[in-house]
Design a protein around this motif. Structure first.
Motif, PDB file in Angstrom:
ATOM      1  N   CYS A  61       1.024  -0.770  -0.539  1.00  0.00           N
ATOM      2  CA  CYS A  61       0.168   0.332  -0.135  1.00  0.00           C
ATOM      3  C   CYS A  61       0.869   0.846  -0.576  1.00  0.00           C
ATOM      4  CB  CYS A  61      -1.019   0.041   1.112  1.00  0.00           C
ATOM      5  SG  CYS A  61      -2.674  -1.458   1.283  1.00  0.00           S
TER       6      CYS A  61
ATOM      7  N   ARG B  25      -6.438  -6.499   6.629  1.00  0.00           N
ATOM      8  CA  ARG B  25      -7.882  -6.285   5.577  1.00  0.00           C
ATOM      9  C   ARG B  25      -7.216  -6.235   4.050  1.00  0.00           C
ATOM     10  NH1 ARG B  25      -8.476  -0.806   6.787  1.00  0.00           N
ATOM     11  NH2 ARG B  25      -9.463  -1.630   8.492  1.00  0.00           N
TER      12      ARG B  25
ATOM     13  N   TRP C 136     -13.709  -1.295   8.412  1.00  0.00           N
ATOM     14  CA  TRP C 136     -12.822  -0.552   7.036  1.00  0.00           C
ATOM     15  C   TRP C 136     -12.384   0.772   7.309  1.00  0.00           C
ATOM     16  CZ3 TRP C 136     -14.441   2.982   3.795  1.00  0.00           C
ATOM     17  CH2 TRP C 136     -13.739   2.840   3.138  1.00  0.00           C
ATOM     18  N   ASN C 137     -13.289   1.345   7.650  1.00  0.00           N
ATOM     19  CA  ASN C 137     -13.030   2.863   7.367  1.00  0.00           C
ATOM     20  C   ASN C 137     -11.663   3.276   8.698  1.00  0.00           C
ATOM     21  OD1 ASN C 137     -12.693   5.323   7.621  1.00  0.00           O
ATOM     22  ND2 ASN C 137     -15.054   6.023   7.106  1.00  0.00           N
TER      23      ASN C 137
ATOM     24  N   GLU D 267     -11.449  10.119   3.394  1.00  0.00           N
ATOM     25  CA  GLU D 267     -13.156   8.519   3.815  1.00  0.00           C
ATOM     26  C   GLU D 267     -13.703   9.895   4.372  1.00  0.00           C
ATOM     27  OE1 GLU D 267      -9.744   8.583   4.418  1.00  0.00           O
ATOM     28  OE2 GLU D 267      -9.769   6.037   4.699  1.00  0.00           O
TER      29      GLU D 267
ATOM     30  N   PHE E  79     -15.284   6.970  -2.960  1.00  0.00           N
ATOM     31  CA  PHE E  79     -14.267   5.773  -2.656  1.00  0.00           C
ATOM     32  C   PHE E  79     -14.809   4.481  -3.039  1.00  0.00           C
ATOM     33  CE2 PHE E  79     -11.726   3.533   0.709  1.00  0.00           C
ATOM     34  CZ  PHE E  79     -10.692   4.822   1.022  1.00  0.00           C
TER      35      PHE E  79
ATOM     36  N   HIS F 189     -13.896   1.708  -3.554  1.00  0.00           N
ATOM     37  CA  HIS F 189     -13.655   0.364  -2.252  1.00  0.00           C
ATOM     38  C   HIS F 189     -15.239  -0.032  -2.254  1.00  0.00           C
ATOM     39  CE1 HIS F 189     -11.701  -2.686   0.680  1.00  0.00           C
ATOM     40  NE2 HIS F 189     -12.457  -2.918  -0.285  1.00  0.00           N
TER      41      HIS F 189
ATOM     42  N   GLU G 168      -8.275   5.198  -5.802  1.00  0.00           N
ATOM     43  CA  GLU G 168      -8.635   4.985  -4.372  1.00  0.00           C
ATOM     44  C   GLU G 168     -10.330   5.888  -4.360  1.00  0.00           C
ATOM     45  OE1 GLU G 168      -7.901   6.824  -0.664  1.00  0.00           O
ATOM     46  OE2 GLU G 168      -7.134   4.593  -0.692  1.00  0.00           O
TER      47      GLU G 168
ATOM     48  N   LEU H  52      -3.158   2.190  -5.882  1.00  0.00           N
ATOM     49  CA  LEU H  52      -3.490   0.475  -5.767  1.00  0.00           C
ATOM     50  C   LEU H  52      -4.221   0.970  -4.104  1.00  0.00           C
ATOM     51  CD1 LEU H  52       0.437   1.367  -3.913  1.00  0.00           C
ATOM     52  CD2 LEU H  52      -0.085  -0.166  -5.967  1.00  0.00           C
ATOM     53  N   THR H  53      -5.208   0.026  -4.819  1.00  0.00           N
ATOM     54  CA  THR H  53      -6.811   0.376  -4.320  1.00  0.00           C
ATOM     55  C   THR H  53      -7.537  -1.053  -4.385  1.00  0.00           C
ATOM     56  OG1 THR H  53      -8.993   1.104  -3.865  1.00  0.00           O
ATOM     57  CG2 THR H  53      -7.749   1.694  -5.863  1.00  0.00           C
ATOM     58  N   GLY H  54      -7.702  -1.523  -2.721  1.00  0.00           N
ATOM     59  CA  GLY H  54      -8.939  -2.591  -2.654  1.00  0.00           C
ATOM     60  C   GLY H  54      -9.907  -2.589  -3.504  1.00  0.00           C
ATOM     61  N   ALA H  55     -10.565  -1.654  -3.920  1.00  0.00           N
ATOM     62  CA  ALA H  55     -11.424  -1.866  -5.436  1.00  0.00           C
ATOM     63  C   ALA H  55     -11.354  -2.594  -6.553  1.00  0.00           C
ATOM     64  CB  ALA H  55     -11.562   0.002  -5.675  1.00  0.00           C
TER      65      ALA H  55
HETATM   66  C1  G1P Z   1      -8.154   2.067   1.971  1.00  0.00           C
HETATM   67  C2  G1P Z   1      -6.987   1.202   2.699  1.00  0.00           C
HETATM   68  C3  G1P Z   1      -8.150   0.151   3.448  1.00  0.00           C
HETATM   69  C4  G1P Z   1      -8.750   1.239   4.224  1.00  0.00           C
HETATM   70  C5  G1P Z   1      -9.462   1.848   2.994  1.00  0.00           C
HETATM   71  C6  G1P Z   1     -10.897   2.653   4.050  1.00  0.00           C
HETATM   72  O1  G1P Z   1      -8.269   1.350   0.951  1.00  0.00           O
HETATM   73  O2  G1P Z   1      -6.266   0.728   1.881  1.00  0.00           O
HETATM   74  O3  G1P Z   1      -7.631  -0.648   4.114  1.00  0.00           O
HETATM   75  O4  G1P Z   1     -10.431   0.002   4.516  1.00  0.00           O
HETATM   76  O5  G1P Z   1      -8.436   2.616   2.384  1.00  0.00           O
HETATM   77  O6  G1P Z   1     -10.206   3.318   5.302  1.00  0.00           O
HETATM   78  P1  G1P Z   1      -8.197   1.283  -0.581  1.00  0.00           P
HETATM   79  O7  G1P Z   1      -7.201   2.500  -0.654  1.00  0.00           O
HETATM   80  O8  G1P Z   1      -7.121  -0.514  -0.214  1.00  0.00           O
HETATM   81  O9  G1P Z   1      -9.532   0.950  -1.251  1.00  0.00           O
END
Ligand code: G1P
Length: 889
Positions: free
Chosen positions: A350, A366, A515-516, A718, A723, A725, A768, A781-784
């Motif tokens: 990340c 996560r 998560w947030n 946030e 957002f 994801h 993200e 680089l995002t879990g999305a």
């Molecule tokens: C990022 C972090 C993830 C967290 C999210 C919200 O998300 O990697 O762990 O849950 O912020 O705070 P990402 O950039 O992966 O979408």
């Protein structure tokens, strides 16, 4: 006027004209050996192995436009000011006439430009060989004028060569550690010490910039120091040495102290009109080496480099094994990049791209699990071991290690003992493992045994074990042996303990955050209704796993004796937060400092029933207590540190997307409630100009009893940004509940925004989040990305493993089909390439069509249930692509 990124083939390659007309663009390159690069259209950005080994100075997003020290290449012609191939020159910038064209494909970055007099056309192709720690630039210079052109070519790359920490911490002092050597091909730096005030160490690592020309000939002169290269009054975009034509030093030159420069010039070259030539520059690092010798001799000439480039391209092409064909080629190209993003998170963690200017590499718990969702769809077999190793990070109290090491299964102790527990962490492993089980039907996986992580934090971070020796990172039994339990036991513990860790409203305590990450200021009385829903969903998943085990003849599972009291929670206990906490405390005490190691046997059928009952009870409770019926019906998602509901009882309706997503996904929300939620989300959160569904409404308050997010400007990160994801998870949840039109809207708006270059100002892919004016931030680089691929594959196209068979349940909207009414997905399933074509000749809408017929290769069996078809897995399936045609009508 730029039209944005135009795809030039079906593999996601794209062109962007006038890239210098935009700010903040960056592109990722990386190798499997840990080298990571961020590169901008002016070849700014940085290059590093890890936090302590940056080849080029660390670059945060503002540095891409503010800093002058990128990779640069200069053309020196008599009677002209020096001309930069990257455009990073004060003279060209002042003139402002040239345009940078970016041509990129996965793991290959190219730029080109024409000089304003039209005489020189130049391009730079950049890549990192997959098994190397070197970034290679191939610069092609062409004489596009009508007269012969004589010039000298100069490569100029400043070498930073130290830890990112030294940007602010002793930048100058660390420059005094450099030992600079000039060899035949370039400049090599070997700092004497690696600087760390807790204990300096002798340094072995070398950093180098080397080059050769079209014939493999070495440079003729060298400028090994920044100070000498830029000259008094000059800078990297106006190097006085080049302006004045001062000659440099020769191989064998050594000096020490000061900022190093990988700059060197070649003997003059003359090109006839239409002729071109190539120069190679290699920026590399090695753990050790002789700084006086060349490091790049494996490349004799540019054709060696081209061979490596083509090997590298084939390697990355083999990693892109999901592709789609729809009526929108732009969407198909976008998906190429989104499906590659999980690979990028695997390589970068990340950190280490210009927005991601935090962290020291690695990623969080996560993220570790969720990135596997997409990787599992590509290659379940190799992800299996990664999953197995991830279980080693779980503690027996249901929490987990938070510092994740570089190697699979390596988790490090948080020696500061910061007792932070993210209450959502227990949710993700089961979600990912369930996907693995569906894809493969490998229930045996759950029976494999592994250790538990242990450190000084006990009772879910509420206590410290003062007697912990500070070294042992594995849970022991009372005989002092490492205790190992099944993966299923790990999953049960994670979920069942979390479900007891409740606050005063009988909702799971928020603890450090969910998560947030930015809901981080309500550790005492905060509660997350959002993730209580998610854990209820997990109870159902556990129940169905137990049922599958039972059906497969596994009637009993062996579990650690101490778990017994967690398995059956009576309705009375369920209703009483203090009783739940008591059970949790007793359990936590019983497993510390060591577990008994004794086993009990639990009946899978009974467990399936009790877990189902419990999930149903909790779902009723959540609907009863948290459903908020006012002008915009929705679920309340949180309680703040004063015990007040976050989204209820205010003078205007407030809403969090997270609060709805897991209510829908887990099955807690009824269909009527989902309808209401979608209307409320459209009214309160939807903002098409910004990419779709925002994370929350504007609370207009710095809620110090909730989290730092309320301190962020509204619409950023946030605090109410779109957002990606969570917006994708919202789409996923809606699809799962067959609200396909609504789910697709969430996905589609994100895609539209991402690819609307004028607004998002990013290369293809999903960022993200979208912030002010809809700009894409924290790209790649995002879990999305993982969730987007997972949703497109398993929901939109509806391709899912079902106990190892291939289930097809399309939720394709009619707008997705091409003009012939077709849509196709290619993906691997159980290690075989599959191509599944959907034919919707009458272009019916989702909900209007059924599966009319299915064509499978000879010898394959299938079952058509109307809304879904199951293609039976065949052990002896041939190597070639399994083609399935699904006719809808
Ligand atoms: C990022 C972090 C993830 C967290 C999210 C919200 O998300 O990697 O762990 O849950 O912020 O705070 P990402 O950039 O992966 O979408």
């Amino acid at each position: 006027m730029s039209k944005g990124c135009i795809f030039t083939d079906k593999d996601g390659s794209f062109t962007l004209n006038n890239a210098n007309g935009k700010t903040g663009l960056y592109f990722p390159l990386a190798s499997e050996k840990g080298l990571k690069s961020a590169i901008s259209p002016t070849l700014n950005g940085d290059l590093k192995i890890d936090q302590n080994s940056f080849l080029l100075e660390p670059a945060s997003i503002e540095d891409l436009s503010e800093r002058r020290g990128g990779r640069n290449f200069w053309i020196l012609r008599a009677g002209h000011t020096p001309w930069s191939v990257t455009g990073a020159s004060v003279w060209q910038m002042a003139e402002g006439k040239e345009e940078t064209v970016v041509n990129a494909k996965i793991m290959r970055h190219g730029i080109s430009r024409l000089s304003s007099d039209g005489d020189i056309s130049a391009s730079v192709e950049t890549f990192i060989p997959v098994d190397s720690t070197e970034e290679i630039h191939m610069v092609t210079i062409e004489n596009t004028g009508d007269k012969p052109m004589t010039f000298e070519f100069v490569s100029a790359v400043p070498i930073y060569g130290r830890s990112a920490d030294n940007i602010r911490d002793h930048r100058h002092v660390t420059s005094l550690l450099t030992q600079i050597y000039v060899n035949q091909r370039g400049v090599c730096v070997k700092p004497t010490l690696s600087f760390d005030e807790r204990g300096h160490k002798l340094n072995e690592r070398i950093y180098y910039v080397e080059g050769f020309d079209e014939f493999g000939e070495a440079p003729a002169y060298f400028y090994p120091e920044i100070a000498g290269f830029v000259g008094e009054g000059g800078n990297l975009e106006m190097p006085m040495t080049l302006l004045k034509g001062e000659t440099g030093v020769k191989p064998g030159f050594k000096t020490a102290g000061g900022e190093a420069m990988g700059a060197f010039g070649f003997k003059a070259c003359t090109l006839e009109p239409g002729e071109s030539t190539v120069y190679i520059t290699i920026v590399g690092t090695a753990e050790s080496g002789d700084p006086e010798k060349e490091n790049t001799l494996r490349y004799k000439n540019p054709s060696d480099v081209e061979k490596t480039l083509s090997e590298t391209e084939s390697y990355w092409a083999s990693k892109q094994n999901i592709s789609i064909h729809t009526g929108d080629e732009n969407f198909d190209g976008f998906m190429k990049w989104v499906s590659f993003q999980p690979e990028l998170r695997r390589l970068f963690g990340c950190s280490f791209l210009p927005h991601h200017d935090y962290g020291r590499g690695g990623k969080g718990w996560r993220d570790l699990w969720q990135d596997c969702l997409a990787l599992l769809l590509y290659d379940p077999d190799s992800v299996k071991e990664l999953l197995f190793n991830n279980f080693k990070g779980m503690r027996v109290d249901g929490t987990n290690a938070t510092i994740i090491g570089d190697r699979p299964g390596e988790f490090k102790a948080d020696r500061n003992g910061i007792p932070r527990v993210w209450m959502d962490h227990g949710v993700w492993p089961l979600m990912t493992t369930a996907l693995y089980l569906d894809e493969t039907d490998d229930l045996e996986f759950l029976m494999r045994e592994t250790e538990y992580y242990r450190d000084g934090l006990v009772n879910r971070g509420r206590k410290q074990d003062r007697d912990w020796d500070g070294e042992t990172l594995k849970l022991l039994d009372k005989e002092g042996r490492v205790y190992e339990g099944s993966l299923l036991e790990h999953l049960l513990i994670e979920n069942l303990t979390a479900l007891l860790d409740v606050g005063e409203h009988n909702i799971l305590a928020l603890r450090g955050a969910d998560w947030n990450d930015a809901m981080d200021m309500a550790p005492d009385r905060g509660e997350s209704v959002a993730f209580t829903h998610a854990y209820v969903g997990n109870l159902k998943t556990l129940a169905s796993i137990m049922k599958r085990l039972y059906q497969k003849g596994i009637r009993e599972i062996s579990l650690l004796k101490e778990i017994g009291p967690l398995l059956d929670i009576s309705p009375e206990t369920e209703a009483d937060p203090s009783k739940k906490r008591e059970i949790l405390d007793r359990f936590a005490d019983s497993v510390m400092p060591a577990v008994s190691g004794d086993r009990i046997f639990a009946d899978t059928k009974k467990l399936s029933e009790t877990l189902t009952d419990r999930a149903d009870r909790m779902a009723d409770f959540l609907r009863e207590q948290e459903w908020t019926e006012d002008s915009h019906p929705r679920f309340n998602g949180y309680y703040d540190n004063n015990g007040r509901p976050l989204e209820r009882g205010k003078n205007k309706p407030h809403m969090t997307l997270t609060g709805q997503v897991f209510a829908i996904m887990s099955g807690v929300a009824t269909e009527d409630e989902i309808k209401d939620i979608t209307l409320s989300a459209d009214a309160l959160l939807f903002d098409e100009a910004c990419g779709g569904y925002r994370l929350n409404t504007n609370f207009d308050e710095i809620k110090t009893d909730m989290g730092r997010m309320f301190g962020f400007a509204y619409g950023e990160k946030e605090n109410g940004a779109v957002f990606s994801h969570m917006a994708v998870m919202y789409g996923n949840a809606l699809f799962r509940r067959r609200f396909a039109k609504e789910g697709y809207k969430a996905l589609y708006t994100l895609y539209k925004q991402s690819m609307d270059f004028e607004k998002s100002v990013i290369y293809p892919g999903i960022p993200e989040y979208f912030g002010k004016n809809g700009r894409g931030l924290y790209h790649y680089l995002t879990g999305a990305a993982s969730w987007y691929v997972y949703t497109v594959v398993t929901e939109l196209f509806g391709i899912k493993g079902e106990e190892g068979d291939l289930a097809i349940e399309p939720k394709l909207l009619k707008s997705i089909f091409d003009k012939n009414g077709k849509a196709t997905i290619k993906l691997p399933f159980r290690n075989r390439p599959h191509e599944i074509e959907f034919v919707n000749e009458s272009r019916l809408e989702y909900g209007e069509y059924r599966i009319r017929s299915v064509e499978v290769p000879e010898g394959f069996a299938f079952e058509n249930r109307g809304d879904r078809a199951i293609v039976k897995y065949k052990e002896s399936m041939a190597e070639e692509t399994v083609k399935v045609t699904v006719v809808l009508g």
